[in-house]
Design an enzyme around this catalytic site. Structure first.
Site, PDB file in Angstrom:
ATOM      1  N   ASP A 273       0.986  -1.317   0.122  1.00  0.00           N
ATOM      2  CA  ASP A 273      -0.020  -0.144  -0.092  1.00  0.00           C
ATOM      3  C   ASP A 273       0.950   1.053  -0.156  1.00  0.00           C
ATOM      4  OD1 ASP A 273      -2.724   0.804  -0.011  1.00  0.00           O
ATOM      5  OD2 ASP A 273      -2.601   1.915   1.839  1.00  0.00           O
ATOM      6  N   THR A 274       0.509   2.107  -0.772  1.00  0.00           N
ATOM      7  CA  THR A 274       1.402   3.269  -1.295  1.00  0.00           C
ATOM      8  C   THR A 274       0.616   4.697  -0.831  1.00  0.00           C
ATOM      9  OG1 THR A 274       2.745   2.066  -2.490  1.00  0.00           O
ATOM     10  CG2 THR A 274       2.742   4.311  -2.792  1.00  0.00           C
TER      11      THR A 274
ATOM     12  N   ASP B 161       3.410  10.360 -10.519  1.00  0.00           N
ATOM     13  CA  ASP B 161       4.749  10.338 -11.071  1.00  0.00           C
ATOM     14  C   ASP B 161       4.931  11.780 -11.826  1.00  0.00           C
ATOM     15  OD1 ASP B 161       5.718   8.034  -9.677  1.00  0.00           O
ATOM     16  OD2 ASP B 161       5.536   6.901 -11.642  1.00  0.00           O
TER      17      ASP B 161
ATOM     18  N   ARG C 154       9.029   2.127  -3.367  1.00  0.00           N
ATOM     19  CA  ARG C 154       8.687   0.758  -3.605  1.00  0.00           C
ATOM     20  C   ARG C 154       9.989   0.108  -3.899  1.00  0.00           C
ATOM     21  NH1 ARG C 154       5.218   1.638  -6.952  1.00  0.00           N
ATOM     22  NH2 ARG C 154       3.420   1.390  -5.446  1.00  0.00           N
TER      23      ARG C 154
HETATM   24  P1  ITT Z   1      -3.744  -2.077  -5.281  1.00  0.00           P
HETATM   25  O1  ITT Z   1      -4.312  -1.619  -4.201  1.00  0.00           O
HETATM   26  O2  ITT Z   1      -4.385  -3.047  -6.182  1.00  0.00           O
HETATM   27  O3  ITT Z   1      -2.273  -2.533  -4.976  1.00  0.00           O
HETATM   28  P2  ITT Z   1      -3.865   0.702  -6.095  1.00  0.00           P
HETATM   29  O4  ITT Z   1      -3.399   1.683  -7.394  1.00  0.00           O
HETATM   30  O5  ITT Z   1      -5.282   1.090  -5.400  1.00  0.00           O
HETATM   31  O6  ITT Z   1      -3.472  -0.803  -6.330  1.00  0.00           O
HETATM   32  P3  ITT Z   1      -2.399   2.211  -3.895  1.00  0.00           P
HETATM   33  O7  ITT Z   1      -3.704   2.013  -3.039  1.00  0.00           O
HETATM   34  O8  ITT Z   1      -1.183   1.471  -2.860  1.00  0.00           O
HETATM   35  O9  ITT Z   1      -2.655   1.172  -5.109  1.00  0.00           O
HETATM   36  O10 ITT Z   1      -1.924   3.440  -4.407  1.00  0.00           O
HETATM   37  C1  ITT Z   1      -2.268   4.580  -4.181  1.00  0.00           C
HETATM   38  C2  ITT Z   1      -2.223   5.793  -5.053  1.00  0.00           C
HETATM   39  O11 ITT Z   1      -0.934   6.122  -5.239  1.00  0.00           O
HETATM   40  C3  ITT Z   1      -2.885   5.362  -6.654  1.00  0.00           C
HETATM   41  O12 ITT Z   1      -3.405   6.465  -6.983  1.00  0.00           O
HETATM   42  C4  ITT Z   1      -1.508   4.988  -7.071  1.00  0.00           C
HETATM   43  O13 ITT Z   1      -1.625   5.335  -8.491  1.00  0.00           O
HETATM   44  C5  ITT Z   1      -0.551   6.059  -6.558  1.00  0.00           C
HETATM   45  N1  ITT Z   1       0.801   5.249  -6.492  1.00  0.00           N
HETATM   46  C6  ITT Z   1       1.201   4.127  -5.936  1.00  0.00           C
HETATM   47  N2  ITT Z   1       2.338   3.631  -6.300  1.00  0.00           N
HETATM   48  C7  ITT Z   1       3.009   4.903  -7.120  1.00  0.00           C
HETATM   49  C8  ITT Z   1       4.291   5.147  -7.562  1.00  0.00           C
HETATM   50  O14 ITT Z   1       5.105   4.308  -7.473  1.00  0.00           O
HETATM   51  N3  ITT Z   1       4.162   6.482  -8.311  1.00  0.00           N
HETATM   52  C9  ITT Z   1       3.327   7.363  -8.517  1.00  0.00           C
HETATM   53  N4  ITT Z   1       1.964   7.053  -7.893  1.00  0.00           N
HETATM   54  C10 ITT Z   1       1.770   5.969  -7.341  1.00  0.00           C
END
Ligand code: ITT
Length: 201
Positions: free
Chosen positions: A78-79, A161, A187
């Protein structure tokens, strides 16, 4: 349910994500060291619930869902993008910042709008990975500091990004090659720890 012959063998793990960009990044970072299975590889085509108030809670919720419903050892990430001038927003709500759905363009536009008059542009990305193997759960974290640009720059990458410039780099994540981003990203750093654990435990 389709079961793979390599189910739960040492070198095979499911990555519980519906985000194809994340999966591609993961596979590029891990290289040949582990066989990373996608959700479609295990015939999972559902939206996994993600309702916790923290990155760690959501990462664990996604991984536990796959472990409990499909039986595979797995990990999830989760990001969030935390912006200082917005008291850490969008943070754990980064995916749905502009409303339900995963519309990155709308999320970036709202963020740029909310930052229009801000001179403090500091922000960071954080990733938490939850790994579930058997009855053990472990967490790995990665963070990258940087600034929010005034407009999107670059065509590569995904999500936020184009508006995030990592500290001292002079270009956005979307202007970097995949290898350049992965070498310094939230990540990339979390996965480095995950691989260190998996390969040395
Ligand atoms: P999953 O939960 O299925 O893994 P998700 O896209 O919902 O996919 P997250 O909830 O972790 O994943 O992502 C949160 C938001 O942050 C989402 O809008 C992503 O596009 C963005 N995000 C995640 N990783 C990123 C990265 O490396 N660079 C830029 N934006 C990112």
């Amino acid at each position: 349910m389709r079961y793979y012959s390599m189910k739960n063998t040492v070198d095979s793990l499911v990555f519980a994500t519906n985000n194809a960009h994340k999966l591609a990044e993961l596979r590029a970072i891990v290289g040949g060291r582990y066989n990373i299975l996608s959700l479609s590889d295990i015939d999972c085509h559902e939206d996994i619930p993600e309702t916790a108030p923290t990155l760690q809670g959501n990462a664990e919720q996604k991984a536990r869902y796959i472990k409990e419903h499909y039986g595979y050892d797995c990990f999830a990430d989760d990001t969030g993008l935390m912006v200082d001038a917005l008291d850490g927003e969008p943070g754990v709500y980064s995916a749905r910042y502009a409303g339900p759905g995963h519309d990155s363009k709308a999320n970036m536009e709202l963020l740029l709008h909310n930052m229009e008059h801000e001179t403090n542009r500091k922000a960071h990305f954080s990733t938490v990975i939850a790994l579930i193997q058997g009855d053990e759960t472990r967490f790995f974290e990665g963070r990258v500091d940087g600034v929010i640009l005034r407009e999107p720059c670059g065509k590569d990458g995904f999500g936020y990004d184009p508006i995030f410039e990592p500290e001292g780099r002079g270009v956005s994540f979307a202007q970097m090659s995949a290898d350049e981003k992965n070498a310094i990203s939230h990540r990339g750093r979390a996965v480095a720890q995950l691989m260190d654990y998996l390969l040395n435990k």
